[in-house]
Structures are given as structure tokens and as C-alpha cells.
Design a protein around this motif. Sequence first.
Motif, short mmCIF file in Angstrom:
data_model
loop_
_atom_site.label_atom_id
_atom_site.label_comp_id
_atom_site.label_asym_id
_atom_site.label_seq_id
_atom_site.Cartn_x
_atom_site.Cartn_y
_atom_site.Cartn_z
N ASP A 1 4.05 -8.96 -4.54
CA ASP A 1 5.32 -8.47 -4.24
C ASP A 1 4.79 -6.70 -4.81
O ASP A 1 5.06 -5.45 -4.94
N ARG A 2 3.91 -7.17 -5.79
CA ARG A 2 3.30 -5.68 -6.97
C ARG A 2 2.15 -5.99 -7.77
O ARG A 2 1.71 -7.50 -7.68
N ARG A 3 1.85 -4.89 -7.62
CA ARG A 3 0.10 -5.11 -8.09
C ARG A 3 0.58 -5.56 -10.37
O ARG A 3 2.06 -4.85 -10.46
N CYS A 4 0.10 -5.84 -10.72
CA CYS A 4 0.64 -5.82 -12.59
C CYS A 4 -0.04 -4.43 -13.17
O CYS A 4 -0.75 -4.39 -12.90
N ALA A 5 1.14 -4.84 -13.98
CA ALA A 5 1.08 -3.88 -14.75
C ALA A 5 0.43 -4.19 -16.01
O ALA A 5 0.87 -5.91 -17.04
N GLU A 6 1.48 -3.21 -17.32
CA GLU A 6 0.38 -3.58 -18.73
C GLU A 6 1.21 -4.97 -19.30
O GLU A 6 0.32 -5.60 -20.69
N GLU A 7 2.30 -5.05 -19.12
CA GLU A 7 3.63 -6.29 -20.48
C GLU A 7 2.57 -7.31 -19.27
O GLU A 7 3.34 -8.10 -19.62
N ASP A 8 2.39 -7.61 -17.76
CA ASP A 8 1.94 -8.94 -17.21
C ASP A 8 1.03 -9.24 -17.80
O ASP A 8 0.97 -10.36 -17.77
N TYR A 9 0.05 -8.83 -19.27
CA TYR A 9 -0.69 -9.57 -19.30
C TYR A 9 -0.66 -10.09 -21.17
O TYR A 9 0.22 -8.85 -21.51
N ARG A 10 -1.23 -10.79 -21.58
CA ARG A 10 -1.11 -10.66 -23.02
C ARG A 10 -2.82 -10.74 -23.71
O ARG A 10 -3.67 -11.39 -22.70
N PRO A 11 -3.09 -10.60 -24.60
CA PRO A 11 -4.47 -10.58 -25.22
C PRO A 11 -5.23 -12.68 -25.33
O PRO A 11 -3.94 -13.02 -25.55
N TRP A 12 -6.02 -12.72 -25.02
CA TRP A 12 -6.52 -13.84 -24.84
C TRP A 12 -7.64 -14.12 -25.91
O TRP A 12 -8.65 -13.60 -25.19
N GLN A 13 -8.34 -14.75 -27.12
CA GLN A 13 -9.86 -14.11 -27.24
C GLN A 13 -10.23 -15.67 -26.88
O GLN A 13 -10.08 -17.57 -26.68
N LEU A 14 -11.51 -15.26 -26.81
CA LEU A 14 -12.78 -16.34 -25.92
C LEU A 14 -13.07 -17.16 -27.11
O LEU A 14 -13.41 -16.77 -27.98
N LYS B 1 -0.62 -13.43 -18.27
CA LYS B 1 0.96 -14.43 -18.84
C LYS B 1 1.35 -15.40 -16.61
O LYS B 1 1.40 -14.67 -16.15
N SER B 2 1.68 -16.70 -17.39
CA SER B 2 0.91 -17.48 -16.20
C SER B 2 2.21 -17.80 -15.45
O SER B 2 2.40 -17.68 -14.83
N GLU B 3 3.13 -16.61 -16.06
CA GLU B 3 4.62 -17.07 -15.45
C GLU B 3 4.51 -15.56 -14.66
O GLU B 3 6.06 -15.38 -13.89
N ARG B 4 4.14 -14.91 -14.46
CA ARG B 4 4.02 -13.78 -13.98
C ARG B 4 2.96 -13.82 -12.31
O ARG B 4 2.25 -13.90 -12.35
N LYS B 5 4.25 -13.14 -11.69
CA LYS B 5 3.13 -13.49 -10.17
C LYS B 5 2.88 -12.15 -10.08
O LYS B 5 3.47 -11.67 -9.24
N CYS B 6 2.15 -11.09 -10.03
CA CYS B 6 1.16 -10.43 -9.69
C CYS B 6 -0.13 -10.11 -9.23
O CYS B 6 -0.60 -10.60 -9.95
N MET B 7 -0.15 -9.10 -8.66
CA MET B 7 -1.90 -9.53 -7.90
C MET B 7 -2.16 -8.61 -9.07
O MET B 7 -2.37 -7.19 -9.84
#
Length: 188
Positions: free
Chosen positions: A90-103, A122-128
Motif C-alpha cells: 500500500d506504500r513505498r518504504c520511507a526512511e523510518e522503515d530501514y535500519r543499518p546493517w553491517q555486511l 526492517k523485517s516487520e515493515r511491509k512496504c515496497m
Amino acid sequence: IFEEEHSVLYLDQGGVLVAMKHTSLPIRHLWLSFDEGRSWSQYSFTSIPLFVDGVLGEPGEETLIMTVFGHFSHRSEWQLVKVDYKSIFDRRCAEEDYRPWQLHSQGEACIMGAKRIYKKRKSERKCMQGKYAGAMESEPCVCTEADFDCDYGYERHSNGQCLPAFWFNPSSLSKDCSLGQSYLNSTG
């Protein structure tokens, strides 16, 4: 995750996992995961069961479309079913839908000479997710011996050192040097 063999496709930068059962029987359902495979939901992709011969993801990093090809009976013509997942979001991902992840690789943060931190949904966020953003941060690492290959005729031993191979005699190399010039000798 599944007891039977499944084909898995990655859509939307890996934000959606699609699993379709490998079977000789006709099917009408596939499985979707929006949380990196922790949970799966069953969806119907056709009203008539289809003998599935293959599944293809559309090219492109932002794809949310896949094509299922097969036939309704052993005597029927090929059928192509295009599955578009855009309506699930229902929406595109926004900045708050992400978290930093170290390779990292087996706990080691330095890979190919750099430490990189990415934005991961973030795995609990359902956004494109859409277009890939790349690394948020990247910094070079201090090189160690493991970052270098051994020289010709040398091989790395379990202690990490480069020592002459059994067939190589480093003292047999020509060390012709004229007065006032220098000669560089390999340490391995």
C-alpha cells in the motif's frame, strides 16, 4: 522451511520471497514471505490448477512481476500466468522503515578491504523498496597478511605465513646485480 522442494524467487530487492512447490501434480498456490522467510502466507495465482514447468522473475532490480509457465493438462497448450505483486503493497518504504546493517562474513566485518554498512528494510515493515540505495557507509580496513596472495612459488600454510612450495627453490633465482644497483628478493 518447507518439507518438499520449492523454487524460490527474490522480488523487490529481496523484500519479498516467493516459493513455489516442485511437483508433478498441478498446483494453484504459491507462498510469500515479507519478513526474510520467518513466516509464509499462501496465495492463489490461478483459479485452475496448473502443471508448472517453470517460473521466471522479470528482469530489473525493482521487479515485482513474475511469470509462471506450464499447462492445464498434458494435452493442452502452454499457459503463461503473469503475477504482479504491486497491489500487495500500500506504500513505498520511507526512511523510518530501514535500519543499518553491517555486511560481514563469519563475524569478520572487513570484506575485500572495506567495512560496509547498508540500509536494510526492517523485517516487520511491509512496504515496497524500489530502487537500490547502496551502502550507507563504507570505510577501508587496515590490510593484514590474509589480504595478500602468496608470491609465485610460495604457498600459505596454516600459520598464515607464505613459505616456499615443495617444488620451489628461492635460492636458485638469478641474483645478478651490477655495482650500485639494488636487487629485490621476494619474501613470499
